[in-house]
Design a protein around this motif. Structure first.
Motif, mmCIF file in Angstrom:
data_model
loop_
_atom_site.group_PDB
_atom_site.id
_atom_site.type_symbol
_atom_site.label_atom_id
_atom_site.label_comp_id
_atom_site.label_asym_id
_atom_site.label_seq_id
_atom_site.Cartn_x
_atom_site.Cartn_y
_atom_site.Cartn_z
ATOM 1 N N PHE A 97 0.813 -1.219 0.000
ATOM 2 C CA PHE A 97 0.000 0.000 0.000
ATOM 3 C C PHE A 97 0.843 1.264 0.000
ATOM 4 C CE2 PHE A 97 -3.716 2.495 0.823
ATOM 5 C CZ PHE A 97 -3.355 3.462 1.755
ATOM 6 N N SER A 98 1.886 1.294 0.803
ATOM 7 C CA SER A 98 2.666 2.520 0.994
ATOM 8 C C SER A 98 3.415 2.957 -0.263
ATOM 9 C CB SER A 98 3.654 2.344 2.148
ATOM 10 O OG SER A 98 4.571 1.306 1.852
ATOM 11 N N THR A 99 3.475 2.117 -1.268
ATOM 12 C CA THR A 99 4.186 2.466 -2.500
ATOM 13 C C THR A 99 3.245 2.907 -3.612
ATOM 14 O OG1 THR A 99 4.178 0.192 -3.370
ATOM 15 C CG2 THR A 99 6.019 0.820 -1.927
ATOM 16 N N TYR A 100 1.961 2.975 -3.325
ATOM 17 C CA TYR A 100 0.967 3.327 -4.340
ATOM 18 C C TYR A 100 0.382 4.713 -4.089
ATOM 19 C CZ TYR A 100 0.788 -1.244 -6.532
ATOM 20 O OH TYR A 100 1.105 -2.381 -7.243
ATOM 21 N N PHE A 101 0.224 5.453 -5.169
ATOM 22 C CA PHE A 101 -0.532 6.692 -5.151
ATOM 23 C C PHE A 101 -2.004 6.314 -5.038
ATOM 24 C CE2 PHE A 101 -0.731 11.212 -6.091
ATOM 25 C CZ PHE A 101 -2.030 11.388 -6.547
ATOM 26 N N MET A 102 -2.704 6.975 -4.127
ATOM 27 C CA MET A 102 -4.101 6.639 -3.877
ATOM 28 C C MET A 102 -5.010 7.793 -4.270
ATOM 29 S SD MET A 102 -3.908 3.578 -2.787
ATOM 30 C CE MET A 102 -5.641 3.374 -2.361
ATOM 31 N N SER A 103 -6.159 7.439 -4.789
ATOM 32 C CA SER A 103 -7.115 8.457 -5.219
ATOM 33 C C SER A 103 -8.539 8.036 -4.894
ATOM 34 C CB SER A 103 -7.019 8.682 -6.739
ATOM 35 O OG SER A 103 -5.739 9.097 -7.133
ATOM 36 N N ARG A 147 -16.994 8.958 -14.806
ATOM 37 C CA ARG A 147 -16.238 8.930 -13.563
ATOM 38 C C ARG A 147 -15.250 10.090 -13.544
ATOM 39 N NH1 ARG A 147 -13.950 3.207 -11.479
ATOM 40 N NH2 ARG A 147 -16.141 2.769 -11.956
ATOM 41 N N GLU A 148 -15.134 10.751 -12.394
ATOM 42 C CA GLU A 148 -14.236 11.893 -12.284
ATOM 43 C C GLU A 148 -13.357 11.766 -11.048
ATOM 44 O OE1 GLU A 148 -16.233 15.619 -11.666
ATOM 45 O OE2 GLU A 148 -17.416 14.878 -9.971
ATOM 46 N N LEU A 149 -12.155 12.326 -11.164
ATOM 47 C CA LEU A 149 -11.225 12.350 -10.041
ATOM 48 C C LEU A 149 -11.715 13.338 -9.000
ATOM 49 C CD1 LEU A 149 -8.448 11.590 -8.768
ATOM 50 C CD2 LEU A 149 -7.499 13.523 -10.040
ATOM 51 N N VAL A 150 -11.737 12.907 -7.751
ATOM 52 C CA VAL A 150 -12.127 13.768 -6.640
ATOM 53 C C VAL A 150 -10.889 14.285 -5.915
ATOM 54 C CG1 VAL A 150 -13.345 13.884 -4.440
ATOM 55 C CG2 VAL A 150 -14.312 12.569 -6.346
ATOM 56 N N ALA A 151 -10.008 13.358 -5.533
ATOM 57 C CA ALA A 151 -8.811 13.743 -4.786
ATOM 58 C C ALA A 151 -7.758 12.657 -4.908
ATOM 59 C CB ALA A 151 -9.154 13.968 -3.314
ATOM 60 N N GLY A 152 -6.496 13.056 -4.791
ATOM 61 C CA GLY A 152 -5.390 12.113 -4.830
ATOM 62 C C GLY A 152 -4.377 12.445 -3.760
ATOM 63 N N ILE A 153 -3.593 11.423 -3.368
ATOM 64 C CA ILE A 153 -2.593 11.621 -2.329
ATOM 65 C C ILE A 153 -1.365 10.787 -2.657
ATOM 66 C CG2 ILE A 153 -3.579 9.799 -0.857
ATOM 67 C CD1 ILE A 153 -2.860 11.637 1.568
ATOM 68 N N SER A 154 -0.195 11.389 -2.424
ATOM 69 C CA SER A 154 1.061 10.714 -2.723
ATOM 70 C C SER A 154 1.337 9.599 -1.727
ATOM 71 C CB SER A 154 2.199 11.731 -2.704
ATOM 72 O OG SER A 154 2.319 12.305 -1.413
ATOM 73 N N THR A 155 2.393 8.851 -1.989
ATOM 74 C CA THR A 155 2.682 7.675 -1.170
ATOM 75 C C THR A 155 2.904 8.002 0.303
ATOM 76 O OG1 THR A 155 5.009 7.878 -1.787
ATOM 77 C CG2 THR A 155 3.654 6.360 -3.101
ATOM 78 N N THR A 156 3.543 9.133 0.572
ATOM 79 C CA THR A 156 3.809 9.508 1.964
ATOM 80 C C THR A 156 2.734 10.415 2.535
ATOM 81 O OG1 THR A 156 5.073 11.448 1.319
ATOM 82 C CG2 THR A 156 6.291 9.366 1.574
ATOM 83 N N GLY A 157 1.830 10.857 1.699
ATOM 84 C CA GLY A 157 0.789 11.772 2.149
ATOM 85 C C GLY A 157 1.184 13.235 2.072
ATOM 86 N N GLY A 158 2.384 13.503 1.602
ATOM 87 C CA GLY A 158 2.864 14.872 1.603
ATOM 88 C C GLY A 158 2.300 15.744 0.500
ATOM 89 N N ILE A 159 1.779 15.103 -0.536
ATOM 90 C CA ILE A 159 1.205 15.852 -1.658
ATOM 91 C C ILE A 159 -0.225 15.380 -1.899
ATOM 92 C CG2 ILE A 159 1.388 16.379 -4.115
ATOM 93 C CD1 ILE A 159 4.390 15.833 -3.888
ATOM 94 N N THR A 160 -1.122 16.344 -1.987
ATOM 95 C CA THR A 160 -2.516 16.040 -2.272
ATOM 96 C C THR A 160 -3.016 16.940 -3.399
ATOM 97 O OG1 THR A 160 -3.285 17.605 -0.589
ATOM 98 C CG2 THR A 160 -3.024 15.308 0.096
ATOM 99 N N ASN A 161 -4.018 16.472 -4.085
ATOM 100 C CA ASN A 161 -4.663 17.307 -5.098
ATOM 101 C C ASN A 161 -6.153 17.043 -5.071
ATOM 102 O OD1 ASN A 161 -3.684 14.702 -6.537
ATOM 103 N ND2 ASN A 161 -5.270 15.483 -7.889
ATOM 104 N N TYR A 162 -6.909 18.056 -5.484
ATOM 105 C CA TYR A 162 -8.367 17.996 -5.394
ATOM 106 C C TYR A 162 -9.013 18.552 -6.659
ATOM 107 C CZ TYR A 162 -7.500 17.372 -0.402
ATOM 108 O OH TYR A 162 -7.064 16.907 0.815
ATOM 109 N N ALA A 163 -10.179 18.010 -6.965
ATOM 110 C CA ALA A 163 -11.001 18.616 -8.000
ATOM 111 C C ALA A 163 -11.463 19.977 -7.496
ATOM 112 C CB ALA A 163 -12.200 17.732 -8.308
ATOM 113 N N SER A 164 -11.611 20.914 -8.396
ATOM 114 C CA SER A 164 -11.999 22.264 -7.980
ATOM 115 C C SER A 164 -13.364 22.275 -7.295
ATOM 116 C CB SER A 164 -12.017 23.195 -9.197
ATOM 117 O OG SER A 164 -12.895 22.706 -10.200
ATOM 118 N N SER A 165 -14.206 21.321 -7.668
ATOM 119 C CA SER A 165 -15.566 21.276 -7.115
ATOM 120 C C SER A 165 -15.603 20.864 -5.650
ATOM 121 C CB SER A 165 -16.435 20.324 -7.940
ATOM 122 O OG SER A 165 -15.875 19.025 -7.941
ATOM 123 N N VAL A 166 -14.518 20.266 -5.151
ATOM 124 C CA VAL A 166 -14.516 19.797 -3.756
ATOM 125 C C VAL A 166 -13.440 20.473 -2.909
ATOM 126 C CG1 VAL A 166 -15.358 17.556 -4.547
ATOM 127 C CG2 VAL A 166 -12.917 17.838 -4.053
#
Length: 120
Positions: A29-35, A45-64
């Motif tokens: 799990f710790s080596t995978y980018f999760m979304s 289907r649309e991307l809502v949010a993503g998080i890097s392997t360590t949790g240090g980087i996140t991204n979000y859809a503008s709607s959320v």
């Protein structure tokens, strides 16, 4: 056998909150980018949010952005989506995704989803 199991969906009133969880097993799990993705009836289907392997980087859809927060606990092999100030347009099936690139190929896993309904 790899598995992603979402939970935490349900019926909530507009303005309410929910926390979704996605429990992972069968892979590192710790080596995978999760979304988190979502799919509303009749929509793609649309991307809502993503998080890097360590949790240090996140991204979000503008709607959320500003309403949802993605986080992960690598010790528990779990990724979360905290949703607040929910709106009827957030109604959708929410899916967890795990992704890792190995250079010449990538591994991409999906859960079966959890339904979120925002309605009064």
């Amino acid at each position: 056998q790899m598995q992603l199991v979402e939970s935490g969906g349900g019926l909530v009133q507009p303005g309410g909150s929910l926390r979704l969880s996605c429990a992972a097993s069968g892979f590192t799990f710790s080596t995978y980018f999760m979304s988190w993705y979502r799919q509303a009836p009749g929509k793609e289907r649309e991307l809502v949010a993503g998080i890097s392997t360590t949790g240090g980087i996140t991204n979000y859809a503008s709607s959320v952005k500003g309403r949802f927060t993605i986080s992960r606990d690598n010790a528990k092999n779990t990724v979360y989506l905290q949703m607040s100030s929910l709106k009827p347009e957030d109604t959708a099936m929410y899916y967890c995704n795990a992704y890792r690139s190995f250079g010449s190929y990538a591994m991409d896993y999906w859960g079966k989803g959890t339904l979120v309904t925002v309605s009064s």
